[in-house]
Design a protein around this motif. Structure first.
Motif, PDB file in Angstrom:
ATOM      1  N   ILE A 108       3.309  -4.900  -9.653  1.00  0.00           N
ATOM      2  CA  ILE A 108       4.454  -5.780  -9.421  1.00  0.00           C
ATOM      3  C   ILE A 108       4.564  -6.132  -7.943  1.00  0.00           C
ATOM      4  CG2 ILE A 108       6.980  -5.898  -9.443  1.00  0.00           C
ATOM      5  CD1 ILE A 108       6.957  -4.292 -12.010  1.00  0.00           C
ATOM      6  N   ALA A 109       4.390  -5.123  -7.091  1.00  0.00           N
ATOM      7  CA  ALA A 109       4.473  -5.364  -5.652  1.00  0.00           C
ATOM      8  C   ALA A 109       3.362  -6.285  -5.183  1.00  0.00           C
ATOM      9  CB  ALA A 109       4.418  -4.041  -4.887  1.00  0.00           C
ATOM     10  N   PHE A 110       2.149  -6.082  -5.716  1.00  0.00           N
ATOM     11  CA  PHE A 110       1.023  -6.934  -5.323  1.00  0.00           C
ATOM     12  C   PHE A 110       1.166  -8.349  -5.838  1.00  0.00           C
ATOM     13  CE2 PHE A 110      -3.382  -8.490  -5.570  1.00  0.00           C
ATOM     14  CZ  PHE A 110      -3.811  -8.205  -4.294  1.00  0.00           C
ATOM     15  N   ALA A 111       1.660  -8.463  -7.088  1.00  0.00           N
ATOM     16  CA  ALA A 111       1.851  -9.793  -7.682  1.00  0.00           C
ATOM     17  C   ALA A 111       2.871 -10.605  -6.902  1.00  0.00           C
ATOM     18  CB  ALA A 111       2.271  -9.674  -9.141  1.00  0.00           C
ATOM     19  N   SER A 112       3.836  -9.922  -6.297  1.00  0.00           N
ATOM     20  CA  SER A 112       4.855 -10.631  -5.536  1.00  0.00           C
ATOM     21  C   SER A 112       4.259 -11.339  -4.324  1.00  0.00           C
ATOM     22  CB  SER A 112       5.951  -9.657  -5.083  1.00  0.00           C
ATOM     23  OG  SER A 112       5.428  -8.740  -4.138  1.00  0.00           O
ATOM     24  N   LEU A 113       3.088 -10.890  -3.866  1.00  0.00           N
ATOM     25  CA  LEU A 113       2.428 -11.548  -2.746  1.00  0.00           C
ATOM     26  C   LEU A 113       1.867 -12.911  -3.148  1.00  0.00           C
ATOM     27  CD1 LEU A 113       0.412  -8.586  -1.186  1.00  0.00           C
ATOM     28  CD2 LEU A 113       2.566  -9.542  -0.378  1.00  0.00           C
ATOM     29  N   LEU A 114       1.598 -13.069  -4.413  1.00  0.00           N
ATOM     30  CA  LEU A 114       0.969 -14.300  -4.880  1.00  0.00           C
ATOM     31  C   LEU A 114       1.998 -15.387  -5.189  1.00  0.00           C
ATOM     32  CD1 LEU A 114      -1.656 -12.706  -7.304  1.00  0.00           C
ATOM     33  CD2 LEU A 114      -1.909 -13.242  -4.879  1.00  0.00           C
ATOM     34  N   THR A 115       3.266 -15.040  -5.161  1.00  0.00           N
ATOM     35  CA  THR A 115       4.295 -16.024  -5.482  1.00  0.00           C
ATOM     36  C   THR A 115       4.855 -16.672  -4.228  1.00  0.00           C
ATOM     37  OG1 THR A 115       6.006 -14.294  -5.463  1.00  0.00           O
ATOM     38  CG2 THR A 115       4.931 -14.780  -7.568  1.00  0.00           C
ATOM     39  N   PRO A 134      -0.623  11.209 -16.947  1.00  0.00           N
ATOM     40  CA  PRO A 134      -0.800   9.790 -17.305  1.00  0.00           C
ATOM     41  C   PRO A 134       0.453   8.955 -17.090  1.00  0.00           C
ATOM     42  CG  PRO A 134      -0.790  11.190 -19.269  1.00  0.00           C
ATOM     43  CD  PRO A 134      -0.881  12.098 -18.099  1.00  0.00           C
ATOM     44  N   ILE A 135       1.633   9.569 -17.257  1.00  0.00           N
ATOM     45  CA  ILE A 135       2.869   8.826 -16.999  1.00  0.00           C
ATOM     46  C   ILE A 135       2.964   8.458 -15.526  1.00  0.00           C
ATOM     47  CG2 ILE A 135       5.387   9.024 -16.917  1.00  0.00           C
ATOM     48  CD1 ILE A 135       5.253  10.706 -19.449  1.00  0.00           C
ATOM     49  N   MET A 136       2.655   9.391 -14.653  1.00  0.00           N
ATOM     50  CA  MET A 136       2.680   9.125 -13.217  1.00  0.00           C
ATOM     51  C   MET A 136       1.720   7.997 -12.850  1.00  0.00           C
ATOM     52  SD  MET A 136       2.799  13.026 -11.692  1.00  0.00           S
ATOM     53  CE  MET A 136       3.151  12.581  -9.990  1.00  0.00           C
ATOM     54  N   LEU A 137       0.515   8.047 -13.416  1.00  0.00           N
ATOM     55  CA  LEU A 137      -0.486   7.024 -13.108  1.00  0.00           C
ATOM     56  C   LEU A 137      -0.066   5.656 -13.635  1.00  0.00           C
ATOM     57  CD1 LEU A 137      -3.776   9.017 -13.775  1.00  0.00           C
ATOM     58  CD2 LEU A 137      -2.785   8.397 -11.574  1.00  0.00           C
ATOM     59  N   LEU A 138       0.460   5.615 -14.858  1.00  0.00           N
ATOM     60  CA  LEU A 138       0.857   4.341 -15.450  1.00  0.00           C
ATOM     61  C   LEU A 138       2.020   3.708 -14.688  1.00  0.00           C
ATOM     62  CD1 LEU A 138       0.601   5.179 -19.262  1.00  0.00           C
ATOM     63  CD2 LEU A 138      -0.801   3.551 -17.995  1.00  0.00           C
ATOM     64  N   VAL A 139       3.041   4.515 -14.395  1.00  0.00           N
ATOM     65  CA  VAL A 139       4.214   3.985 -13.695  1.00  0.00           C
ATOM     66  C   VAL A 139       3.838   3.548 -12.282  1.00  0.00           C
ATOM     67  CG1 VAL A 139       6.485   4.558 -12.767  1.00  0.00           C
ATOM     68  CG2 VAL A 139       5.841   5.333 -15.056  1.00  0.00           C
ATOM     69  N   SER A 140       3.067   4.370 -11.588  1.00  0.00           N
ATOM     70  CA  SER A 140       2.670   4.022 -10.222  1.00  0.00           C
ATOM     71  C   SER A 140       1.817   2.757 -10.194  1.00  0.00           C
ATOM     72  CB  SER A 140       1.903   5.190  -9.598  1.00  0.00           C
ATOM     73  OG  SER A 140       1.508   4.883  -8.291  1.00  0.00           O
ATOM     74  N   THR A 141       0.883   2.643 -11.149  1.00  0.00           N
ATOM     75  CA  THR A 141       0.039   1.447 -11.220  1.00  0.00           C
ATOM     76  C   THR A 141       0.867   0.207 -11.526  1.00  0.00           C
ATOM     77  OG1 THR A 141      -1.826   2.787 -11.973  1.00  0.00           O
ATOM     78  CG2 THR A 141      -1.958   0.421 -12.348  1.00  0.00           C
ATOM     79  N   GLY A 163       0.793  -1.221   0.000  1.00  0.00           N
ATOM     80  CA  GLY A 163       0.000   0.000   0.000  1.00  0.00           C
ATOM     81  C   GLY A 163       0.825   1.271   0.000  1.00  0.00           C
ATOM     82  N   VAL A 164       2.086   1.177   0.415  1.00  0.00           N
ATOM     83  CA  VAL A 164       2.967   2.351   0.428  1.00  0.00           C
ATOM     84  C   VAL A 164       3.551   2.628  -0.957  1.00  0.00           C
ATOM     85  CG1 VAL A 164       5.155   3.226   1.357  1.00  0.00           C
ATOM     86  CG2 VAL A 164       3.522   2.126   2.865  1.00  0.00           C
ATOM     87  N   VAL A 165       3.595   1.601  -1.816  1.00  0.00           N
ATOM     88  CA  VAL A 165       4.242   1.733  -3.126  1.00  0.00           C
ATOM     89  C   VAL A 165       3.657   2.868  -3.965  1.00  0.00           C
ATOM     90  CG1 VAL A 165       4.664   0.570  -5.341  1.00  0.00           C
ATOM     91  CG2 VAL A 165       5.036  -0.649  -3.186  1.00  0.00           C
ATOM     92  N   PRO A 166       2.321   3.020  -4.109  1.00  0.00           N
ATOM     93  CA  PRO A 166       1.799   4.122  -4.923  1.00  0.00           C
ATOM     94  C   PRO A 166       2.231   5.491  -4.411  1.00  0.00           C
ATOM     95  CG  PRO A 166       0.074   2.529  -4.441  1.00  0.00           C
ATOM     96  CD  PRO A 166       1.237   2.158  -3.599  1.00  0.00           C
TER      97      PRO A 166
END
Length: 436
Positions: free
Chosen positions: A429-436, A417-424, A326-329
């Motif tokens: 990536i951070a969230f997906a790492s929880l699933l591994t 839009p660059i800020m939103l795309l990069v942050s998303t 949650g801190v990543v964005p």
């Protein structure tokens, strides 16, 4: 050919009217037909636009002369061959009214090439360059105009705006003071001098300037300017009171962080575009950082609650890991903001980056929290919340980029839009790492 629109009739004045009479007529009619005062009347907006166009032409000596001679300043599109410096100037004004700022700069340049002492063209080109984010170019044009005539209020005003954008706050105050000396009712100069004084922690001077600006805006019928000055003044007054009570030490700033965050939330919730700058300038650097962190903490808490309530059946993740995700964005938005300031060479502080990141994420807190209980809500709730909160996110980011980071409208439109795309992407990536 005489213009089919009679600007004198639009302003309800005679053809012999003085510049003061033109200004007085404009202020009176602007108060009467301002769209903010008639939100349900589309004719008022069109009438207000006509009034602004008429004033733009008749308040300028060059355009008025051309208009009186039968030149159409809006729709005449002569070919470049054979055009005079005045022709290019008038065409540039028409492009500026249509918000074609780059086209206006090109025509003002043509006018200056033909007449290197064309003062009005220097000032107008400087204003267009400022809108395009070229503060150094704007400053150069203002200096050129002032070298020809050192008594130009508008040139001093844009000189101040350009200096402020480049980070020369004290020099900006000096330019605003010169503008006010030339034109005592220059409301915008008072307002921006107040902001600059606040940056230098000269709070009494800032309050005095903002009070004067608010009064002038009111007299001139500028409701938007009046409300902005009043909001900024109210924010500064609250900050003064808190600093007097606490002594302004760092511990007190932290202790008051939640109170400042609540006040900032009220301002941004009601007016994300007009409220973000007054809210930010009313805070010291430590307070701005504290408010940004509080906003980020609210987002993180809502994210953890939403994920734990609604998504825990789909993955296994501890609460500490969810907190990190949650801190990543927040971190990514703040870092991208800082990088953008460096790329576009804008002065500022990391406090502004943190405040902007936190304020932008705050609206999304409601969406991520609601996602945890989305199965228990009506089917239309989540799409409505997604649209509503996303609009607030974009408005906050865009307004912050143009007002806090001092980026041009073009740069902000590209950066958001660059800020939103990069942050998303980083959050995914951070969230997906929880699933591994």
């Amino acid at each position: 050919m005489q213009d089919s629109r009679d600007y004198y009739k639009i302003l309800e004045i005679s053809r012999e009217a003085t510049i003061e009479e033109i200004k007085e007529a404009y202020r009176r009619l602007a108060r009467e037909y301002h769209p903010d005062l008639h939100p349900d009347n589309p004719n008022a907006a069109e009438r207000f636009k006509e009034i602004c166009q008429a004033y733009e032409v008749l308040s300028d000596s060059v355009q008025r002369t051309q208009y009186d001679q039968g030149f159409d300043p809006i729709i005449n599109q002569r070919k470049k061959q054979g055009m005079s410096s005045q022709d290019f100037y008038v065409r540039a004004v028409a492009k500026a009214l249509d918000k074609d700022y780059q086209g206006a700069v090109e025509d003002y340049t043509q006018a200056i090439d033909l007449n290197p002492r064309f003062i009005e063209a220097y000032i107008k080109r400087g204003a267009m360059r400022y809108k395009l984010g070229d503060a150094r170019g704007a400053l150069k044009d203002c200096n050129e105009a002032l070298s020809i005539n050192p008594n130009l209020a508008q040139a001093y005003y844009y000189q101040g705006r350009s200096r402020y954008r480049l980070g020369y706050t004290q020099a900006a105050i000096e330019a605003y003071t010169q503008a006010i000396a030339q034109e005592g009712d220059y409301a915008q100069a008072y307002y921006h001098r107040g902001l600059a004084n606040n940056d230098l922690n000269e709070l009494p001077l800032a309050v005095e300037d903002l009070q004067k600006a608010a009064e002038l805006f009111r007299q001139q019928g500028d409701r938007t300017g009046y409300q902005l000055a009043q909001e900024t003044l109210k924010s500064l007054s609250k900050t003064q009171g808190k600093l007097r009570r606490t002594g302004g030490n760092a511990t007190a700033v932290v202790r008051n962080g939640f109170g400042e965050a609540l006040r900032a939330f009220k301002s941004l919730a009601l007016n994300p575009v007009g409220g973000i700058l007054p809210t930010f300038v009313s805070l010291g650097k430590q307070q701005a950082i504290a408010v940004g962190i509080v906003f980020a903490g609210i987002f993180d808490l809502c994210f953890v609650c939403g994920a734990y309530l609604g998504w825990r059946d789909f993955f296994e993740a501890s609460i500490p890991k969810l907190i990190i995700v949650g801190v990543v964005p927040f971190i990514s938005l703040a870092v991208i903001s800082a990088i953008a300031r460096g790329i576009f060479r804008r002065k500022g502080s990391f406090a502004g980056d943190i405040f902007l990141a936190g304020a932008s994420l705050l609206p999304i807190s409601l969406l991520v929290l609601a996602s945890g209980v989305s199965t228990q809500l009506p089917s239309s709730t989540m799409p409505i919340l997604a649209v509503f909160t996303s609009c607030y996110l974009i408005l906050n980011l865009y307004s912050g980029c143009t007002q806090i980071l001092n980026l041009s409208e073009r740069a902000a439109a590209l950066l958001v839009p660059i800020m939103l795309l990069v942050s998303t992407w980083l959050s995914y990536i951070a969230f997906a790492s929880l699933l591994t």
